[in-house]
Design an enzyme around this catalytic site. Structure first.
Site, short mmCIF file in Angstrom:
data_model
loop_
_atom_site.label_atom_id
_atom_site.label_comp_id
_atom_site.label_asym_id
_atom_site.label_seq_id
_atom_site.Cartn_x
_atom_site.Cartn_y
_atom_site.Cartn_z
N LYS A 175 -10.86 -5.11 -5.01
CA LYS A 175 -11.80 -4.06 -5.41
C LYS A 175 -11.08 -2.90 -6.07
CE LYS A 175 -12.40 -3.98 -0.41
NZ LYS A 175 -13.19 -4.39 0.69
N LYS A 212 -4.19 -11.21 -6.42
CA LYS A 212 -5.48 -11.53 -5.79
C LYS A 212 -6.58 -10.64 -6.39
CE LYS A 212 -5.64 -8.32 -1.93
NZ LYS A 212 -6.00 -7.99 -0.59
N LYS A 271 0.81 -1.22 0.00
CA LYS A 271 0.00 0.00 0.00
C LYS A 271 0.84 1.27 0.00
CE LYS A 271 -4.20 -1.76 2.27
NZ LYS A 271 -5.13 -1.93 1.19
P1 TYM Z 1 -10.34 -6.52 4.05
O1 TYM Z 1 -11.53 -5.67 4.33
O2 TYM Z 1 -9.28 -6.01 3.17
O3 TYM Z 1 -10.83 -7.89 3.47
C1 TYM Z 1 -11.90 -8.59 4.09
C2 TYM Z 1 -11.65 -10.07 4.03
O4 TYM Z 1 -11.65 -10.52 2.69
C3 TYM Z 1 -10.50 -11.30 2.45
N1 TYM Z 1 -10.12 -11.16 1.04
C4 TYM Z 1 -9.90 -12.18 0.22
N2 TYM Z 1 -9.96 -13.50 0.43
C5 TYM Z 1 -9.69 -14.30 -0.63
N3 TYM Z 1 -9.40 -13.85 -1.87
C6 TYM Z 1 -9.32 -12.52 -2.12
N4 TYM Z 1 -9.05 -12.10 -3.33
C7 TYM Z 1 -9.59 -11.62 -1.03
N5 TYM Z 1 -9.62 -10.27 -0.93
C8 TYM Z 1 -9.94 -10.01 0.35
C9 TYM Z 1 -9.46 -10.77 3.42
O5 TYM Z 1 -8.46 -11.69 3.67
C10 TYM Z 1 -10.31 -10.48 4.63
O6 TYM Z 1 -10.49 -11.65 5.41
N6 TYM Z 1 -7.74 -6.12 8.21
C11 TYM Z 1 -8.91 -6.72 7.64
C12 TYM Z 1 -10.17 -6.38 8.37
C13 TYM Z 1 -10.07 -6.58 9.83
C14 TYM Z 1 -10.14 -7.81 10.52
C15 TYM Z 1 -9.94 -7.48 11.88
C16 TYM Z 1 -10.36 -9.12 10.12
C17 TYM Z 1 -9.84 -5.60 10.74
N7 TYM Z 1 -9.78 -6.15 11.96
C18 TYM Z 1 -9.96 -8.47 12.86
C19 TYM Z 1 -10.37 -10.10 11.12
C20 TYM Z 1 -10.16 -9.77 12.47
C21 TYM Z 1 -9.05 -6.22 6.22
O7 TYM Z 1 -8.66 -5.15 5.90
O8 TYM Z 1 -9.71 -7.02 5.42
#
Ligand code: TYM
Length: 337
Positions: free
Chosen positions: A207, A204, A116
């Site tokens: 969005k 991956k 990022k």
């Molecule tokens: P975020 O919002 O970027 O993504 C949400 C979830 O989607 C999964 N993900 C994917 N899984 C498989 N293939 C993909 N292409 C793909 N793109 C996204 C991510 O692995 C995630 O599980 N930091 C986290 C949010 C968060 C969180 C937490 C999660 C904040 N605090 C505590 C668990 C526990 C995040 O930014 O995910």
């Protein structure tokens, strides 16, 4: 004391099929299987959301994203708790305390931070500190299982390290989430899930990728989503094999199919291995994705906003109680009380 399963998804925009299949659907399946005996915490990391731009507005995105869990079949009961991070001040407060245990070096090593910040002249501190807030989200509720996609595994390992270091220094305070290898077993998947970009399967699905055909959004017309699958990049090897390294495009399609049909990946692999007509596999996956989205979107249209607002009210009372208690314990451990 019941153990806790916890996850969160940022609400910067509409979700992709990657977020959905990587984290949301596994969470719903775990919740439906275990919620009689576990606490299941589903929260919206809205403070994590504001590290970058937001499409639309956070309140509407929050409601929409929570409806996704219901539309994906989440069966509600009193052990399921739904809340917004920003409504539970203990998250930010614990983040600060953990900041005083985490090191710059370990945060600098986080792949997501590197990606990022790469090539940017200026990066906000939130992007750097984001994994520590994530650790607070998990440790406040003593969560053992945290179903997330593979890209978040490094942050889970960091959470374990921060918690271990804290416990060593201040006494046994935090329950550690289990190792990622055991998270995978609990989720009943072979490996961490990483749904690939349809046009560029080395990456991956995300969005933030501009090309529309590279990603499937949950609001895509099912017919359009099916066309995107049909135009997905594969390879020229001419023989179907599940091999994310050498044949990521075709392997990604098998992975998607297993998740949308709720079938073991191994079954999908045995059905297709050795076949030579990529078009047949694409047509099957396209049809399955189409049915999946049609059913999902129909259910989504019938969920009123009020249902989600009611869940948030109850969930936030619960979350403030649990998190408040843990924060007080932490404040005592570090000598603030
Ligand atoms: P975020 O919002 O970027 O993504 C949400 C979830 O989607 C999964 N993900 C994917 N899984 C498989 N293939 C993909 N292409 C793909 N793109 C996204 C991510 O692995 C995630 O599980 N930091 C986290 C949010 C968060 C969180 C937490 C999660 C904040 N605090 C505590 C668990 C526990 C995040 O930014 O995910």
């Amino acid at each position: 004391m019941k153990e806790t399963i916890l996850t969160g998804i940022r609400v910067n925009s509409e979700l992709t099929l990657g977020n959905f299949l990587g984290a949301l659907v596994p969470m719903v399946r775990l919740a439906n299987k275990y919620s009689k005996d576990y606490n299941v915490n589903i929260f919206v990391p809205d403070l994590h959301t504001i590290i970058s731009d937001v499409d639309g507005d956070i309140p509407s995105n929050t409601i929409r994203s929570l409806k996704y869990y219901l539309a994906a079949g989440l069966e509600l009961n009193e052990n399921i708790h739904i809340y917004r991070q920003s409504r539970v001040p203990a998250h930010s407060e614990l983040c600060w305390i953990l900041d005083c245990t985490a090191s710059m070096g370990e945060l600098n090593r986080m792949t997501q931070y590197k990606e990022k910040s790469e090539g940017k002249e200026s990066v906000n501190v939130g992007i750097f500190n984001y994994p520590v807030l994530m650790a607070a989200d998990i440790l406040l509720y003593s969560a053992k299982y945290v179903p997330v996609g593979e890209d978040q595994f490094q942050h889970l390992e960091l959470t374990r390290n921060i918690a271990m270091r804290f416990n060593n220094k201040f006494g046994e305070t935090f329950v550690l989430p289990v190792k990622t290898s055991d998270q995978v077993k609990f989720m009943n998947v072979e490996n961490g899930i990483r749904i690939r970009d349809l046009l560029n399967p080395e990456k991956k699905m995300s969005k933030s990728t501009a090309a529309e055909n590279s990603k499937i959004m949950l609001s895509d017309a099912p017919e359009r989503a099916a066309k995107k699958i049909m135009s997905a990049t594969t390879d020229s090897l001419g023989k179907i094999k599940f091999d994310m390294f050498n044949q990521p495009g075709i392997s990604n399609l098998m992975q998607i199919d297993a998740l949308v049909t709720d079938s073991p990946l191994q079954d999908v692999i045995s059905t297709w291995s050795g076949e030579t007509h990529y078009g047949d596999l694409k047509a099957k996956v396209a049809a399955d994705v189409k049915v999946f989205l049609e059913e999902f979107q129909n259910r989504l249209a019938n969920i009123p906003d009020e249902e989600v607002l009611r869940l948030l009210e109850a969930g936030e009372t619960y979350a403030n109680e649990v998190a408040g208690r843990k924060l007080a314990e932490v404040q005592k451990a570090v000598g603030l009380r």
